[in-house]
Design an enzyme around this catalytic site. Structure first.
Site, PDB file in Angstrom:
ATOM      1  N   ARG A 127      -8.738  -0.380   7.850  1.00 60.95           N
ATOM      2  CA  ARG A 127      -9.661   0.800   7.246  1.00 60.95           C
ATOM      3  C   ARG A 127      -9.793   1.758   8.426  1.00 60.95           C
ATOM      4  NH1 ARG A 127     -14.525  -1.284   3.252  1.00 60.95           N
ATOM      5  NH2 ARG A 127     -14.640   0.603   2.083  1.00 60.95           N
ATOM      6  N   CYS A 128      -9.008   2.472   8.954  1.00 59.60           N
ATOM      7  CA  CYS A 128      -8.955   3.259   9.925  1.00 59.60           C
ATOM      8  C   CYS A 128      -7.838   4.391  10.102  1.00 59.60           C
ATOM      9  CB  CYS A 128      -9.009   2.496  11.274  1.00 59.60           C
ATOM     10  SG  CYS A 128      -8.462   3.060  12.546  1.00 59.60           S
ATOM     11  N   GLN A 146       0.725  -1.228   0.001  1.00 56.84           N
ATOM     12  CA  GLN A 146       0.005  -0.013  -0.056  1.00 56.84           C
ATOM     13  C   GLN A 146       0.871   1.314  -0.221  1.00 56.84           C
ATOM     14  OE1 GLN A 146      -2.928  -1.983   3.131  1.00 56.84           O
ATOM     15  NE2 GLN A 146      -3.448   0.079   2.879  1.00 56.84           N
ATOM     16  N   GLU A 201     -12.755   4.774   5.043  1.00 54.89           N
ATOM     17  CA  GLU A 201     -12.975   4.291   6.284  1.00 54.89           C
ATOM     18  C   GLU A 201     -14.027   4.797   7.220  1.00 54.89           C
ATOM     19  OE1 GLU A 201      -9.100   5.503   7.142  1.00 54.89           O
ATOM     20  OE2 GLU A 201      -9.855   6.891   8.653  1.00 54.89           O
TER      21      GLU A 201
END
Ligand code: CDP
Length: 784
Positions: free
Chosen positions: A368-369, A221, A738
């Protein structure tokens, strides 16, 4: 207000279909396991069955004898090259392959390389390792006990405490707590969970001994950051390392850390002289790579009798496992957890976090944060419901009384953030209206009379995304700006390369829409490239919903630079001064003579064929964007649940999600992001947990135990938006990816607790499994 472009141009606000889906739905994506190189060989990990044990011997002879085996690498081998340990992305170090002892079950112990994948796996079974079991530390609450085993004897500090971090005014908060007419306390555990992306982690590493170039295809990522870490760890010149992050089947934070498999594959490629592929199995992914959460939290609220809050005190114990392998901005050991005052106007707050080591897989990644904002949002939204219950006040009304009012923005939070913009009441009102809140409350009362269990849960969360401004944000010293490089070709088509990396978020479509908005070049004419460090400008990658706030902004500003040059060329072509031109997406016209105009395509051609004397030819620009602040998206989510008294099963009957991410680039993509995130949030709330038995054996390490929701459990999400643009972002956008994962767990839990509140239930820890709920129902005498 943004100028609306035509559907042909497809600028911001158009729900155009995702360009990348053409290859994805035809099975023509290029994922890591699709990468095939001549002469490629395969690696497989030998992993520890024990959570804490001394390694007394490793015997590799039998494995090496198996035909097709090319090498077996151990920690001792790596130590000779000073590679047995590697830095984590948060100022800790991690064993690449264990030397001396193992610290968690499934830890990497040896790496077997063979001609094919199956031989490598078979040979891994033949590697004999002698272990001497050591006392295991599983409970983080015991990590600082005097008799706790010290796990990291490699560190100078002989303690399991990684950090103690605090923010806010302790004394003033305590003072307010003491004098408050009402206080409410909640102790909430956010369980360890795992992003479990569809595609596991993996890599292909190729070293060309003639050129000295190492090419690494990695499920990354953050390809540039990984290249720099590779350069620092391996001592290779950075220009000789090329990281390519191909199509990624979901990342969610799991693909931010550097994993031992990548380093082992690189060492193997360098020593064997052939390309090496390593692909993690599903169980390896769940059991050993970046987990999330594992926060044991306590929040205490002070309020007056009318429910107006004044102070918040938070104490948290964070379980980081064996190595602190969270990718976290340097100044924030507990991430952005200090946004835990949420959407509410507290005058005082104090927050402290202890991070500890245990014998568990390492991590603490932001699933996702935005770096622990999920834990923060869950805590404050749970705490507000506990206070509402204490005061016998409707939870929507309690929130309304305490929201930061729109006129207070930019809002300085007591824990140090400056919220850019917000209209929390607006999102709540829309959600209440859409779900028919008043009628639902009446229905609930009637059902209760009949002995039925129905609950309504609200979460009015605030987010903090777009890390981040260079004065405060860095990872390992690398400032968290991001970038875009835009090149317009002679025929008016364009390519833009970015420092971020999509893992399914639709960047190839939305970044093109930004260019379409700014330049009027149709989105279909703009190719987007990410993930190749040889071609893309430097950036810190995609996680924490930072792409739109950072690279999205860079894209707009690069396009504006191009537009300024285009203006000069248009003036030259139209033989007027630049001031006499006006712009609308796609063309410059002479003021007062709209017939006299030049399209962006004509201008692009002229940039290569007929530019003013003395002007540099070509039409391109690069922009590195250092955001002045983070963006603060928000929303209100409302869940309606029914509980089966006989089985304890919770059915989500309805779920309304109102999000506000400022100006939207592509409403269809945003809706898709919300659907996906809500489904993940629901899974966390009801069915997922990675836990450990007292010997440190991981429970939930396969999809038999770690449940993934299907369409059967998933309700039909009802979505909507309000729009409060970010005042400092170039086109008023905030991140959104997110939000649904951040905001939804509290809505689900609040709904279930609401359904049981008349029985005296105040809090239940996730996951809200049927078994857990059934036990409560039994205890309360509701079921037999
Ligand atoms: O960093 P990441 O891509 O995960 O998160 P994001 O910036 O929130 O973007 C997720 C997706 O939603 C991207 O395709 C964005 O371009 C899109 N988006 C949008 O269309 N409008 C917004 N205001 C925010 C995001």
């Amino acid at each position: 207000m943004l100028t609306k472009t035509s559907p042909e141009i497809g600028g911001m606000g158009h729900p155009i279909k995702r360009k990348e889906d053409l290859r994805f739905i035809q099975g023509k994506g290029n994922y890591i396991d699709d990468v095939q190189l001549p002469g490629m060989v395969y690696g497989h990990m030998v992993r520890s069955p024990y959570a804490h044990a001394r390694i007394t011997a490793i015997r590799t002879e039998e494995a090496k004898k198996l035909p097709g085996v090319l090498a077996v690498i151990t920690g001792e081998d790596l130590a000779k090259a000073n590679l047995a340990w590697m830095p984590t992305l948060f100022h800790d170090k991690q064993m690449v392959l264990a030397t001396g002892k193992v610290l968690f079950q499934s830890q990497e112990v040896a790496f077997v390389v063979a001609e094919d994948r199956y031989t490598a796996a078979d040979a891994a079974e033949l590697v004999e390792v002698d272990y001497e079991e050591l006392p295991v530390l599983v409970d983080p609450h015991k990590a600082q006990d005097t008799d706790a085993p010290i796990l990291r004897d490699d560190r100078e500090e002989k303690s399991n405490l990684i950090f103690h971090w605090e923010v806010g005014d302790r004394a003033a908060t305590e003072q307010q707590m003491k004098s408050a007419p009402v206080t409410a306390l909640v102790k909430a555990f956010f369980p360890r969970c795992h992003p479990a992306p569809l595609e596991t982690c993996g890599c292909v590493i190729d070293f060309n001994s003639a050129t000295g170039k190492l090419t690494a295809w990695i499920t990354s990522q953050a390809p540039h950051a990984h290249r720099t870490v590779f350069a620092l760890v391996a001592g290779l010149p950075e220009q000789n390392i090329r990281v390519i992050s191909p199509d990624i089947g979901g990342g969610f934070g799991n693909k931010v850390p550097v994993y031992p498999g990548y380093v082992c594959a690189a060492v193997a490629a360098l020593t064997i002289g052939r390309p090496v592929k390593w692909i993690e199995t599903r169980s390896e992914n769940l059991q050993s790579t970046g987990f999330a959460r594992d926060y044991h939290m306590e929040a205490e609220l002070a309020a007056d009798k009318d429910g107006r809050v004044s102070a918040l005190r938070v104490k948290t114990l964070a379980d980081h496992g064996a190595f602190n392998a969270a990718a976290q901005p340097t100044k924030f050991p507990a991430g952005l957890f200090s946004v835990c005052t949420g959407s509410y106007d507290f005058s005082q707050a104090f927050c402290e976090v202890d991070g500890v080591y245990t014998n568990k897989a390492p991590g603490g990644i932001a699933y996702r944060c935005s770096f622990r904002v999920t834990e923060a949002a869950y805590l404050i939204e749970r705490a507000m419901d506990v206070l509402a219950q204490e005061l016998k006040l409707d939870p929507a009304e309690l929130r309304r009384r305490n929201f930061i009012p729109p006129e207070k923005f930019p809002y300085p939070s007591p824990l140090g953030w400056s919220y850019d913009s917000g209209n929390y009441q607006g999102a709540l009102d829309l959600a209440l209206e859409k779900i028919g809140y008043n009628e639902l409350r009446k229905e609930q009362a009637e059902r209760r009379e009949r002995g039925e269990l129905m609950g309504i849960g609200i979460s009015s969360f605030t987010e903090i995304v777009g890390a981040g401004p260079s004065h405060t944000f860095d990872i390992l010293g690398l400032k968290m700006f991001d970038s875009a490089e835009l090149r317009v070709h002679p025929t008016g088509k364009a390519i833009m390369r970015m420092g971020t990396k999509s893992q399914g978020q639709g960047h190839e479509t939305t970044y093109a829409q930004i260019v379409a908005q700014e330049l009027g070049i149709p989105a279909n004419d703009v190719a987007i490239e990410e993930g190749d460090t040889d071609t893309a400008p430097y950036g810190l990658g995609t996680y924490a919903s930072r792409s739109t706030p950072t690279s999205g902004a860079a894209a707009a500003l690069a396009a504006r630079k191009v537009r300024e040059k285009a203006r000069k060329i248009a003036a030259h072509l139209l033989e007027v001064s630049e001031e006499d031109l006006e712009w609308e997406p796609g063309k410059f016209s002479v003021k007062g003579a709209p017939g006299k105009s030049k399209t962006i395509q004509e201008i692009a051609f002229a940039a290569y064929t007929n530019f003013p004397q003395g002007m540099e030819p070509g039409l391109e620009a690069v922009h590195y964007y250092d955001p002045p602040n983070l963006t603060f998206p928000f929303g209100t989510y409302i869940a309606v649940v029914d509980i089966d008294k006989g089985t304890g099963e919770v059915k989500v009957r309805r779920f309304v999600a109102i999000d506000d991410c400022g100006n939207i680039i592509n409403p269809m993509i945003v809706e898709g992001q919300v659907h996906g995130g809500l489904t993940e949030g629901m899974a966390i709330a009801f069915m997922q947990e990675i836990s450990y038995d007292e010997s440190g054996n991981v429970q939930g390490g396969t999809f038999m135990d770690y449940l993934v929701p299907t369409a059967v459990e998933t309700p039909s999400w009802e979505t909507g938006n309000t729009c409060t643009p970010s005042p400092h972002h170039p086109f008023g956008a905030k991140g959104v990816g997110e939000s649904p994962n951040v905001g939804s767990p509290a809505a689900f839990v609040n709904a279930v607790v609401d359904a049981l509140s008349h029985l005296g239930v105040k809090h239940i820890d996730m996951p809200l499994s049927p078994w857990k709920i059934w036990q409560i129902l039994k205890e309360k005498g509701v079921t037999q």
